[in-house]
Design a protein around this motif. Structure first.
Motif, mmCIF file in Angstrom:
data_model
loop_
_atom_site.group_PDB
_atom_site.id
_atom_site.type_symbol
_atom_site.label_atom_id
_atom_site.label_comp_id
_atom_site.label_asym_id
_atom_site.label_seq_id
_atom_site.Cartn_x
_atom_site.Cartn_y
_atom_site.Cartn_z
ATOM 1 N N ASN A 158 0.837 -1.200 0.000
ATOM 2 C CA ASN A 158 0.000 0.000 0.000
ATOM 3 C C ASN A 158 0.874 1.253 0.000
ATOM 4 O O ASN A 158 0.566 2.227 0.657
ATOM 5 N N ARG A 204 -0.904 3.627 -4.247
ATOM 6 C CA ARG A 204 -1.970 4.579 -3.898
ATOM 7 C C ARG A 204 -2.219 5.619 -4.987
ATOM 8 O O ARG A 204 -3.355 6.040 -5.188
ATOM 9 N N GLN A 260 -4.293 10.333 0.510
ATOM 10 C CA GLN A 260 -4.903 9.269 1.300
ATOM 11 C C GLN A 260 -4.307 9.151 2.698
ATOM 12 O O GLN A 260 -4.977 8.706 3.614
ATOM 13 N N GLN A 261 -3.040 9.546 2.851
ATOM 14 C CA GLN A 261 -2.396 9.491 4.165
ATOM 15 C C GLN A 261 -1.733 10.831 4.443
ATOM 16 O O GLN A 261 -1.364 11.570 3.524
ATOM 17 N N ASP A 308 1.756 11.785 2.792
ATOM 18 C CA ASP A 308 1.936 11.530 1.361
ATOM 19 C C ASP A 308 2.347 12.780 0.600
ATOM 20 O O ASP A 308 3.195 12.714 -0.291
ATOM 21 N N ASP A 359 8.823 6.000 0.908
ATOM 22 C CA ASP A 359 7.781 5.432 1.767
ATOM 23 C C ASP A 359 8.279 5.278 3.203
ATOM 24 O O ASP A 359 7.496 5.265 4.136
#
Length: 150
Positions: A77, A82, A105-106, A109, A141
């Motif tokens: 993920n 994403r 989404q996070q 990010d 990441d």
């Protein structure tokens, strides 16, 4: 008596980037065949060396052997999945599209994606047609690993 460098460090005037100064400095670069990690310039009659250590002190960037980038695994993920459908080839325009949508989404990010942008188009000066290396998206990441990367 203070050295010129110490005097330079104590100046409190704001300094601005000057592309013209950099351009004229690069025009005076002396190419040499010696085994050293420095750049040399002729300023008047003086040859001036700019070493990697000085580069690190001035920019705050690190240097060392770049680790094997194959070790950065694709997270199930991660950013690649994403925002880019898990593809292995990502174009700069695609990164800009994701950043301009302003829908993440996070929480971190946006920071991670801007780090990729700064790395490629500010620090490395890559052209628009050059694809983003996927290992960079895997590396970012993990922000701790990205921060430790040379």
């Amino acid at each position: 008596m203070a050295s010129c460098f110490e005097h330079f460090l104590t100046m409190h005037r704001p300094m601005k980037f000057s592309g013209g100064v950099i351009h004229h400095l690069l025009l005076r670069e002396v190419h040499h065949n010696k085994q050293s990690d420095d750049m040399r310039f002729m300023l008047g009659t003086h040859e001036v060396k700019f070493s990697m250590v000085k580069f690190c002190l001035i920019t705050g960037l690190r240097f060392r052997v770049v680790p094997d980038t194959n070790r950065y695994v694709n997270m199930d993920n991660g950013l690649i999945h994403r925002y880019f459908g898990g593809r292995d080839e990502i174009l700069p325009v695609e990164l800009r599209d994701v950043l301009s949508r302003d829908e993440f989404q996070q929480a971190y990010d946006i920071v991670k994606l801007y780090l990729i942008y700064v790395l490629n188009w500010i620090l490395k000066g890559l052209e628009e047609r050059v694809k983003i290396p996927v290992w960079q998206l895997r590396l970012v990441d993990d922000l701790d690993a990205f921060d430790a990367f040379p």
